[in-house]
Design a protein around this motif. Structure first.
Motif, PDB file in Angstrom:
ATOM      1  N   TRP A 268       0.829  -1.203   0.000  1.00 49.02           N
ATOM      2  CA  TRP A 268       0.000   0.000   0.000  1.00 49.02           C
ATOM      3  C   TRP A 268       0.869   1.260   0.000  1.00 49.02           C
ATOM      4  CZ3 TRP A 268       1.552   2.187   4.490  1.00 49.02           C
ATOM      5  CH2 TRP A 268       1.842   1.383   5.587  1.00 49.02           C
ATOM      6  N   ALA A 269       0.300   2.345  -0.518  1.00 50.25           N
ATOM      7  CA  ALA A 269       1.056   3.596  -0.651  1.00 50.25           C
ATOM      8  C   ALA A 269       0.593   4.672   0.317  1.00 50.25           C
ATOM      9  CB  ALA A 269       0.959   4.122  -2.082  1.00 50.25           C
ATOM     10  N   GLN A 270      -0.511   4.439   1.029  1.00 48.76           N
ATOM     11  CA  GLN A 270      -0.949   5.425   2.013  1.00 48.76           C
ATOM     12  C   GLN A 270      -1.849   4.755   3.039  1.00 48.76           C
ATOM     13  OE1 GLN A 270      -2.943   8.098  -0.839  1.00 48.76           O
ATOM     14  NE2 GLN A 270      -4.863   7.626   0.189  1.00 48.76           N
ATOM     15  N   LEU A 271      -1.928   5.381   4.218  1.00 49.81           N
ATOM     16  CA  LEU A 271      -2.796   4.904   5.280  1.00 49.81           C
ATOM     17  C   LEU A 271      -4.107   5.672   5.244  1.00 49.81           C
ATOM     18  CD1 LEU A 271      -0.275   4.726   8.266  1.00 49.81           C
ATOM     19  CD2 LEU A 271      -1.363   2.784   7.151  1.00 49.81           C
ATOM     20  N   ASP A 272      -5.240   4.965   5.336  1.00 49.98           N
ATOM     21  CA  ASP A 272      -6.511   5.689   5.401  1.00 49.98           C
ATOM     22  C   ASP A 272      -6.676   6.253   6.816  1.00 49.98           C
ATOM     23  OD1 ASP A 272      -7.777   3.781   7.164  1.00 49.98           O
ATOM     24  OD2 ASP A 272      -8.264   2.520   5.443  1.00 49.98           O
ATOM     25  N   PRO A 273      -7.628   7.178   7.016  1.00 46.38           N
ATOM     26  CA  PRO A 273      -7.773   7.826   8.328  1.00 46.38           C
ATOM     27  C   PRO A 273      -7.935   6.859   9.493  1.00 46.38           C
ATOM     28  CG  PRO A 273      -9.004   9.040   6.682  1.00 46.38           C
ATOM     29  CD  PRO A 273      -8.516   7.790   6.003  1.00 46.38           C
ATOM     30  N   ASP A 274      -8.695   5.775   9.292  1.00 47.62           N
ATOM     31  CA  ASP A 274      -8.889   4.807  10.378  1.00 47.62           C
ATOM     32  C   ASP A 274      -7.576   4.106  10.726  1.00 47.62           C
ATOM     33  OD1 ASP A 274     -11.556   5.394  10.594  1.00 47.62           O
ATOM     34  OD2 ASP A 274     -12.227   3.732   9.325  1.00 47.62           O
ATOM     35  N   GLN A 275      -6.782   3.783   9.706  1.00 51.39           N
ATOM     36  CA  GLN A 275      -5.490   3.144   9.957  1.00 51.39           C
ATOM     37  C   GLN A 275      -4.535   4.097  10.670  1.00 51.39           C
ATOM     38  OE1 GLN A 275      -4.802   2.100   5.827  1.00 51.39           O
ATOM     39  NE2 GLN A 275      -4.935  -0.094   6.314  1.00 51.39           N
ATOM     40  N   GLN A 276      -4.561   5.370  10.272  1.00 47.67           N
ATOM     41  CA  GLN A 276      -3.719   6.360  10.949  1.00 47.67           C
ATOM     42  C   GLN A 276      -4.067   6.436  12.424  1.00 47.67           C
ATOM     43  OE1 GLN A 276      -3.215  10.264   9.131  1.00 47.67           O
ATOM     44  NE2 GLN A 276      -3.741   9.422   7.137  1.00 47.67           N
ATOM     45  N   ARG A 277      -5.378   6.511  12.703  1.00 47.82           N
ATOM     46  CA  ARG A 277      -5.817   6.594  14.104  1.00 47.82           C
ATOM     47  C   ARG A 277      -5.388   5.355  14.889  1.00 47.82           C
ATOM     48  NH1 ARG A 277     -10.261   9.419  11.880  1.00 47.82           N
ATOM     49  NH2 ARG A 277     -11.355   7.477  11.424  1.00 47.82           N
ATOM     50  N   ALA A 278      -5.555   4.192  14.284  1.00 46.90           N
ATOM     51  CA  ALA A 278      -5.188   2.945  14.961  1.00 46.90           C
ATOM     52  C   ALA A 278      -3.689   2.900  15.248  1.00 46.90           C
ATOM     53  CB  ALA A 278      -5.598   1.744  14.100  1.00 46.90           C
ATOM     54  N   LEU A 279      -2.882   3.331  14.275  1.00 49.78           N
ATOM     55  CA  LEU A 279      -1.432   3.336  14.461  1.00 49.78           C
ATOM     56  C   LEU A 279      -1.024   4.310  15.566  1.00 49.78           C
ATOM     57  CD1 LEU A 279       1.438   2.520  13.551  1.00 49.78           C
ATOM     58  CD2 LEU A 279       1.342   4.455  11.949  1.00 49.78           C
ATOM     59  N   ILE A 280      -1.540   5.535  15.487  1.00 50.51           N
ATOM     60  CA  ILE A 280      -1.196   6.557  16.479  1.00 50.51           C
ATOM     61  C   ILE A 280      -1.585   6.099  17.881  1.00 50.51           C
ATOM     62  CG2 ILE A 280      -1.778   8.880  17.291  1.00 50.51           C
ATOM     63  CD1 ILE A 280      -2.036   9.642  14.257  1.00 50.51           C
ATOM     64  N   ILE A 283       0.809   3.356  19.191  1.00 44.63           N
ATOM     65  CA  ILE A 283       2.127   3.857  19.593  1.00 44.63           C
ATOM     66  C   ILE A 283       2.024   4.677  20.868  1.00 44.63           C
ATOM     67  CG2 ILE A 283       4.045   5.362  18.917  1.00 44.63           C
ATOM     68  CD1 ILE A 283       3.478   4.527  15.998  1.00 44.63           C
ATOM     69  N   GLU A 284       1.028   5.559  20.938  1.00 48.20           N
ATOM     70  CA  GLU A 284       0.869   6.381  22.144  1.00 48.20           C
ATOM     71  C   GLU A 284       0.566   5.516  23.363  1.00 48.20           C
ATOM     72  OE1 GLU A 284      -0.642  10.644  20.289  1.00 48.20           O
ATOM     73  OE2 GLU A 284      -2.138   9.217  21.018  1.00 48.20           O
ATOM     74  N   ARG A 285      -0.245   4.475  23.179  1.00 49.64           N
ATOM     75  CA  ARG A 285      -0.566   3.578  24.292  1.00 49.64           C
ATOM     76  C   ARG A 285       0.674   2.819  24.763  1.00 49.64           C
ATOM     77  NH1 ARG A 285      -4.776   1.737  22.164  1.00 49.64           N
ATOM     78  NH2 ARG A 285      -3.886  -0.077  21.098  1.00 49.64           N
TER      79      ARG A 285
END
Length: 321
Positions: A268-280, A283-285
């Protein structure tokens, strides 16, 4: 080695502060400037903290560091920073238009003999310096973060950069204890950025697929291939892995396995908004409430790794990293 009479760092974010700390730790006169007063206020504290941290980490002598900090100038105007500088380092955010505008202003204020470099992490030098008149003295010197600790710097010339300017930049970097690598041509992301992006994409994918947690993934990389690559790099690692047969034997026996894995790697070439939120959130957790502690721990580890590599380096390797 020739050293600059003064270095001007324009842009006081993390990279600019790191450059300033590195130069000050060598005892070089440094001027740092940023248009944002808040950023400059933070930089005043951070440059001193990070420069003195190099003493605690055994990366710089205290007497030279204190001399460098004594000569550190927090410039109020661009002209004050660059007017008498031999080396001007642009270190603002990755925005082509902003860099072009700033570099035009730098060129108007700089001395005729000043070397002008950009700290871009992946933009085309032809674009970065596209509005300047004198391209012979312009090139990219891309440090890794934190610049005062990680010694590698990518050197990316513009097509009209002179050989003299290239040699001068490389000499300055070596005088700072850096290991410059010169790219034969520019490519988006340069070399380090492209390798990092490829590895990080697979790391993200493994986390989002639920294969592994964020902190265990970071351990898997930092305590696994990263250690081998720190000692030898990926090509040499595999060349050595097969013993007498070298890379020829390695490819004969293991290339098929790698090819089967390559087919299954993330494309894949980009993360969709839901994937971005899940990743962030992941990592923060994983690192909540521990960032400053982990930053200090990372710097101690980096310093220890560098010290071990330096002690193990053969005499013939001293100029090559």
């Amino acid at each position: 080695m020739t050293i600059p009479r003064k270095v001007a760092v324009i842009g006081a974010g993390d990279i600019g502060v790191g450059w300033a700390a590195l130069c000050a730790s060598a005892g070089w006169p440094v001027a740092i400037f940023d248009l944002n007063p808040g950023t400059m206020e933070r930089a005043s504290i951070e440059v001193e903290r990070r420069t003195r941290a190099l003493v605690a980490l055994g990366r710089a002598p205290e007497s030279i560091v204190e001399r460098g900090l004594t000569e550190l100038v927090r410039a109020q105007f661009l002209s004050e920073a660059v007017g008498d500088a031999d080396w001007i380092i642009e270190a603002i955010h990755e925005d082509v238009a902003a860099k072009q505008k700033l570099l035009v202003g730098i060129e108007q204020q700089a001395g005729d003999d000043a070397l002008i470099t950009s700290s871009s992490s992946g933009l085309d030098p032809t674009e970065i310096f596209g509005r300047m008149r004198r391209l012979d003295r312009c090139l990219v010197t891309h440090p890794l973060n934190p610049p005062e600790l990680i010694p590698l710097v990518e050197v990316v010339p513009e097509s009209r950069t002179s050989a003299a300017s290239m040699s001068r930049a490389v000499e300055y970097l070596r005088s700072l204890g850096r290991f410059p690598i010169v790219l034969k041509k520019s490519i988006p992301g340069y070399v380090v950025g492209r390798v990092s992006a490829a590895v990080w994409r697979e790391c993200i994918d493994l986390v989002l697929q639920g294969v592994i947690s964020v902190d265990d993934l970071d351990r898997a990389v930092s305590l696994g291939p990263a250690i081998g690559w720190a000692a030898a790099g990926p090509h040499l690692t595999y060349h050595l892995a097969a013993g007498e047969g070298g890379i020829r034997s390695f490819t004969q026996h293991l290339l098929a396995s790698f090819e089967s894995w390559w087919q299954q790697l993330a494309h894949w070439a980009q993360l969709d908004p839901d994937q971005q939120r899940a990743l962030i959130q992941s990592i923060e957790r994983a690192y909540k409430g521990k960032v400053e502690f982990l930053r200090e721990a990372r710097d101690r580890r980096l310093s220890a790794i560098l010290r071990a590599l330096e002690q193990a380096r053969a005499p013939s390797e001293s100029g090559s990293g």
